[in-house]
Design a protein around this motif. Sequence first.
Motif, PDB file in Angstrom:
ATOM      1  N   ARG A  58     -37.199  -4.533 -47.999  1.00  0.00           N
ATOM      2  CA  ARG A  58     -37.195  -3.355 -47.124  1.00  0.00           C
ATOM      3  C   ARG A  58     -37.020  -2.025 -47.870  1.00  0.00           C
ATOM      4  NH1 ARG A  58     -35.001  -7.421 -45.031  1.00  0.00           N
ATOM      5  NH2 ARG A  58     -32.875  -6.851 -45.586  1.00  0.00           N
ATOM      6  N   SER A  79     -41.135 -13.473 -40.920  1.00  0.00           N
ATOM      7  CA  SER A  79     -41.416 -12.033 -40.929  1.00  0.00           C
ATOM      8  C   SER A  79     -41.458 -11.523 -42.364  1.00  0.00           C
ATOM      9  CB  SER A  79     -40.409 -11.277 -40.061  1.00  0.00           C
ATOM     10  OG  SER A  79     -39.099 -11.644 -40.370  1.00  0.00           O
ATOM     11  N   ASN A  97     -41.628  -5.829 -43.455  1.00  0.00           N
ATOM     12  CA  ASN A  97     -40.835  -5.957 -42.240  1.00  0.00           C
ATOM     13  C   ASN A  97     -41.697  -5.615 -41.032  1.00  0.00           C
ATOM     14  OD1 ASN A  97     -38.412  -4.807 -40.264  1.00  0.00           O
ATOM     15  ND2 ASN A  97     -37.829  -6.456 -41.639  1.00  0.00           N
ATOM     16  N   MET A 147     -41.605  -1.755 -33.280  1.00  0.00           N
ATOM     17  CA  MET A 147     -40.832  -2.866 -33.848  1.00  0.00           C
ATOM     18  C   MET A 147     -41.158  -4.140 -33.083  1.00  0.00           C
ATOM     19  SD  MET A 147     -36.694  -3.306 -34.170  1.00  0.00           S
ATOM     20  CE  MET A 147     -36.418  -2.170 -35.509  1.00  0.00           C
ATOM     21  N   SER A 180     -40.338 -13.339 -35.502  1.00  0.00           N
ATOM     22  CA  SER A 180     -39.830 -13.713 -36.820  1.00  0.00           C
ATOM     23  C   SER A 180     -40.849 -14.489 -37.646  1.00  0.00           C
ATOM     24  CB  SER A 180     -38.563 -14.567 -36.649  1.00  0.00           C
ATOM     25  OG  SER A 180     -37.739 -14.005 -35.650  1.00  0.00           O
ATOM     26  N   ASP A 228     -35.232  -9.445 -38.685  1.00  0.00           N
ATOM     27  CA  ASP A 228     -36.084  -8.865 -37.648  1.00  0.00           C
ATOM     28  C   ASP A 228     -35.389  -8.953 -36.294  1.00  0.00           C
ATOM     29  OD1 ASP A 228     -36.846 -11.490 -36.320  1.00  0.00           O
ATOM     30  OD2 ASP A 228     -37.586 -11.850 -38.347  1.00  0.00           O
TER      31      ASP A 228
END
Length: 748
Positions: free
Chosen positions: A204, A225, A230, A251, A255, A535
């Motif tokens: 990330r 994920s 991400n 978002m 997963s 996630d």
Amino acid sequence: MGIQFDARTQTFTLQTIHTTYQMRVDERGRLLHMYYGRKIGRGDLRELYPPADHGFSPDYYPCRLRRGVSPDVLPQEYTGCNVGDFRLSCLVVRDPDGAAGADFLYESHEITPGKYTLDGLPCAHDEGAEAETLCIRMKDPVTGLCLELLYGVFAEQDVITRAVRLKNAGAAPLRLEKAASACLDLPFGNWDLVHFHGRHAMERKMERAPLPAAITTVSSTRGASSHHHNPFVILCDHDATEDHGLCYGVMLVYSGSHRTDMEVDQNGLTRVVSGLHDERFSWQLEPGESFTAPEVLLCCSAGGLGDLSRHYHKFLRRNICRSPFRYTRRPVLINNWEATYFDFNTDTICRIAEKAASLGVEMMVLDDGWFGKRNDDNAGLGDWYVNEEKLPGGLRPLIERVNALGMKFGLWVEPEMVSEDSDLYRAHPDWALTLPGRSPAMGRNQLVLDLSRPEVVDYLVERLSALLAENHIEYIKWDMNRNMSDVYSRALPPERQGEVAHRYMLGVYRLLDRLTTAFPHVLFEGCAGGGGRFDAGMLCYFPQIWCSDNTDAIERLTIQHGTSFGYPVSAMGAHVSACPNHQTGRTVPLWTRAVVAMSGTFGYELDLGRLTDEECGQVRQQIKTFQRYYDVIQNGDYYRLRDPDRQPRYVAWQTVTEGESLVSLVLTHPEANARPLHLCLKGLEEDALYKVDELRVYGTTETPESGDKPDSQVGAVCSGSMLMYAGYILPHMIGDAPSLQLHLTRLP
Ligand code: DGJ
């Protein structure tokens, strides 16, 4: 606020406190996306989309003479398939003739109080009369494929959730080859893409770049994920900062393999399509069958990236996490992984626990290696029975000794995996995902269990339930240490093999749902070789997730900074580990390691028995400090004060509640003859007065007694406006990664 439908103009308007989202059923029955952004009042948004004839953009058939009405130009709420929109599509569906086509026409809608749920998939929930649901029903008249577009409007939170249900209401079987969750057309504006990429042990990392006039993809085909991308992207104004500018967050609550594409088209319209990855995906829809695509959480803020993040933090804690632990104080833990790896027995663990208990640690977590023939990572996964050579008499005597120290006990498991060298694999080789006739690719010398098979899920529920019922286990670390290749299920027919990866995720969610429901008193922490499955889907079951296998405090600054754009501090698993650090070989002061780990769930992962008396004293102090600051760290609003990449000399962040604030800073690149360390604080009340009641400097070679207060500054009283706009000068520090914590109390 909420959801309104204007029958005259056939317009749906979704209002949250600060945003408006609008769609309209046009004269032909198609659903057009009209607007998403800052709140707007009355007015006819149709004016924004005058007819426009663009070469090579085909018109709807009835408009073929008039021209200028093209699905390739108009903003779409959810695209059809192969009917004249050449931009990214949401859907690919094929009928038995091999024809791929769908064109959805509006049929009806329903507005209901509360939040919809999704069968078998994690999704946001309503915490009590705060959400409204809009369901728009559409149908493709040729195939009979029905589309339900679902919207959950959380007005107070400025979040709109979206999901999709597809139902075959026709007479012939259909095959989905792509089924995205949401399309978001932003007809005007130029955007930067902010996304979070990385690799194992470096997850990330935030990257920001202008969207090119092309298609940009953020995706994973790994069955998870992933550490690599991400499932969260932000589009923001080119000049957006932490504090200003329009930002959109997308978002995915999922997963597994995912894909978010952003296209800037010929006319400068930006389209975002987000959902399941379509590589090797297909789903057979027999007449009467349905398919549900995962949920997407949309948030829009005109207050910059920081404000967008704080919206997600609150929403994930309140409306995604369901765990009873989401707001409770979680125990400070010690994990034996980096202390012992596989080499331990009951006495080793008890020695670690005794030392930890004497320093104030509240929970002992036994990591990998306690089961089957698990003496290294080549064997044993699947055999969830205690290895009595290491732990004679099983877990119970160990747990009793740990509990007698006043500590809780937690355990590591990796249920989704199986080692070839295990009794489970020997009994059920067909339970592993492998391709017929091929040797599978091995990850950490292990295979993935076929959780698309209900009997595998049942077996794991039964085995793990027995473990939890027979032992006083108060925490589970749920690991997952390889990605999915050789995706093939021995239990599904050929035409359903494209369903395996998603059915696997549905199996994982079923398993987690059953276990977390049956054992609500157990705190679950997610993990996937560190942060490989960090996630919103996992957060529905696990209130916290191990952020990364990289425990180097300096690297963690980047990892936790990137993670903070979408996810709250209370979700980020972070530990103090040994130095030289096992991943990077770097040495960082013990206090700095704690300052960084405290900006997560906080724990230790090292052999405390090797610490000097002075270091043990520091650990004792650190735990007290964390407990004292707990509320402001975990429940406060989070502000990023410096960007580790763009402002590399020192990294700083701040949390703020109504009554207090904590600023943390790590000096990563000391400079000779340097300018003073200066910070403009955030989130304070302009007119309120704040007292500097603690200022602790750690690890600077200029302050021999680390932890001492630089007396001159303590006790100072400053207005919020002064601290935010003029800023604050912090004590001079030099050395390898010194740090500080500044605590402010708001005066009544
Ligand atoms: C990967 C995890 O991220 C580590 O913390 C540790 O639990 C190991 N797996 C154990 O195999």
